[in-house]
Design an enzyme around this catalytic site. Sequence first.
Site, PDB file in Angstrom:
ATOM      1  N   TYR A  61       0.854  -1.193   0.000  1.00 16.39           N
ATOM      2  CA  TYR A  61       0.000   0.000   0.000  1.00 16.39           C
ATOM      3  C   TYR A  61       0.887   1.239   0.000  1.00 16.39           C
ATOM      4  O   TYR A  61       1.486   1.592   1.001  1.00 16.39           O
ATOM      5  CB  TYR A  61      -0.929   0.026   1.211  1.00 16.39           C
ATOM      6  CG  TYR A  61      -1.897  -1.134   1.293  1.00 16.39           C
ATOM      7  CD1 TYR A  61      -2.132  -1.967   0.200  1.00 16.39           C
ATOM      8  CD2 TYR A  61      -2.573  -1.416   2.473  1.00 16.39           C
ATOM      9  CE1 TYR A  61      -3.018  -3.037   0.288  1.00 16.39           C
ATOM     10  CE2 TYR A  61      -3.460  -2.480   2.570  1.00 16.39           C
ATOM     11  CZ  TYR A  61      -3.668  -3.288   1.475  1.00 16.39           C
ATOM     12  OH  TYR A  61      -4.542  -4.348   1.576  1.00 16.39           O
ATOM     13  N   PHE A 206     -12.880  -5.881   0.820  1.00 22.42           N
ATOM     14  CA  PHE A 206     -13.981  -5.271   0.074  1.00 22.42           C
ATOM     15  C   PHE A 206     -15.322  -5.695   0.682  1.00 22.42           C
ATOM     16  O   PHE A 206     -16.203  -6.216  -0.003  1.00 22.42           O
ATOM     17  CB  PHE A 206     -13.898  -5.672  -1.418  1.00 22.42           C
ATOM     18  CG  PHE A 206     -14.639  -4.739  -2.344  1.00 22.42           C
ATOM     19  CD1 PHE A 206     -14.677  -3.380  -2.110  1.00 22.42           C
ATOM     20  CD2 PHE A 206     -15.292  -5.233  -3.462  1.00 22.42           C
ATOM     21  CE1 PHE A 206     -15.359  -2.524  -2.966  1.00 22.42           C
ATOM     22  CE2 PHE A 206     -15.979  -4.385  -4.332  1.00 22.42           C
ATOM     23  CZ  PHE A 206     -16.015  -3.029  -4.062  1.00 22.42           C
ATOM     24  N   PRO A 207     -15.495  -5.481   2.009  1.00 28.37           N
ATOM     25  CA  PRO A 207     -16.699  -5.997   2.677  1.00 28.37           C
ATOM     26  C   PRO A 207     -17.967  -5.213   2.380  1.00 28.37           C
ATOM     27  O   PRO A 207     -19.060  -5.680   2.650  1.00 28.37           O
ATOM     28  CB  PRO A 207     -16.342  -5.867   4.168  1.00 28.37           C
ATOM     29  CG  PRO A 207     -15.351  -4.745   4.233  1.00 28.37           C
ATOM     30  CD  PRO A 207     -14.574  -4.818   2.954  1.00 28.37           C
ATOM     31  N   LEU A 208     -17.825  -4.017   1.770  1.00 30.72           N
ATOM     32  CA  LEU A 208     -18.988  -3.138   1.659  1.00 30.72           C
ATOM     33  C   LEU A 208     -19.758  -3.193   0.347  1.00 30.72           C
ATOM     34  O   LEU A 208     -20.719  -2.458   0.175  1.00 30.72           O
ATOM     35  CB  LEU A 208     -18.571  -1.688   1.945  1.00 30.72           C
ATOM     36  CG  LEU A 208     -18.278  -1.418   3.425  1.00 30.72           C
ATOM     37  CD1 LEU A 208     -17.743  -0.026   3.618  1.00 30.72           C
ATOM     38  CD2 LEU A 208     -19.529  -1.612   4.258  1.00 30.72           C
TER      39      LEU A 208
END
Length: 278
Positions: A61, A206-208
């Site tokens: 990142y 990417f839980p949303l």
Amino acid sequence: MGNKSLTFKLGELEINRLGYGAMQLTGTGVFGEVADRDNAKKVLQVAVDNGVNFIDTAEAYGPQFNETLIADALHPYKDSIVIATKGGFNRPGPNNWVPNGTPDFIRQNIEGSLQRLKVDVIDLWQLHRIDPKVNVEETLAPVVEAVKAGKIRYVGLSEVTIEQIKQVQEILPIVSVQNMYNLANRQWENVLDFTVEQGLAFIPWFPLASGPTKLEDKIKLIAEKHEATTAQIALAWLLKRSENILLIPGTKSVEHLKENLKASEIELSDEEFSSLSN
């Protein structure tokens, strides 16, 4: 769901299941320094002040900027804080991710993460991807060394199949799997079920994502009933889906962060859960 299930033991480490994923605190395309560094530091500090004790980052990142930012914002760390990082990706440019499982690169990643995070031990080090060009035993050799040397406490994997998990388990113990999983995308359902059997943490990235329109309409109705946002419902569904799920929603906004954390207060009924699951 009572509060008893809002924590999970990662090895010996007790973790609040609503954590924070720091990937968004970087430049465009997860590349370069974050635009507003003071705000980014504040987001991290507010997360910890609001009970987050699990923060997920990676060497890739930035690359590297994200780990340094976390140390700048939070070091010296509170005793309860668990920082998870990852290694195994080259970053030639924005949105460009190239697996690199060569032992030298992995060793550099580990040593670099220790320095940037200002820690003697990485609580959870995760292999970002298995590099198809390198034998996984070779890739993991420096990880095994680092565990023996006390530089890594626990090891996890990311975006792996059940076969790959089993293959790695013959080389060294793991405690977690981080695969893409959310209401809209459940391609890794079998891996999630396998982690439950194995007593491993499952960390959906990417839980949303809220998915196709049909699903979005369902979520909206349930959200209205709970006076919640659709994001909160998506997170509440994941918390109820399985007690080994650790959530790491990311955001650059303090307001969204606080909103996401409130998802732990939402109790979906079994009926609501199954209507979203179908």
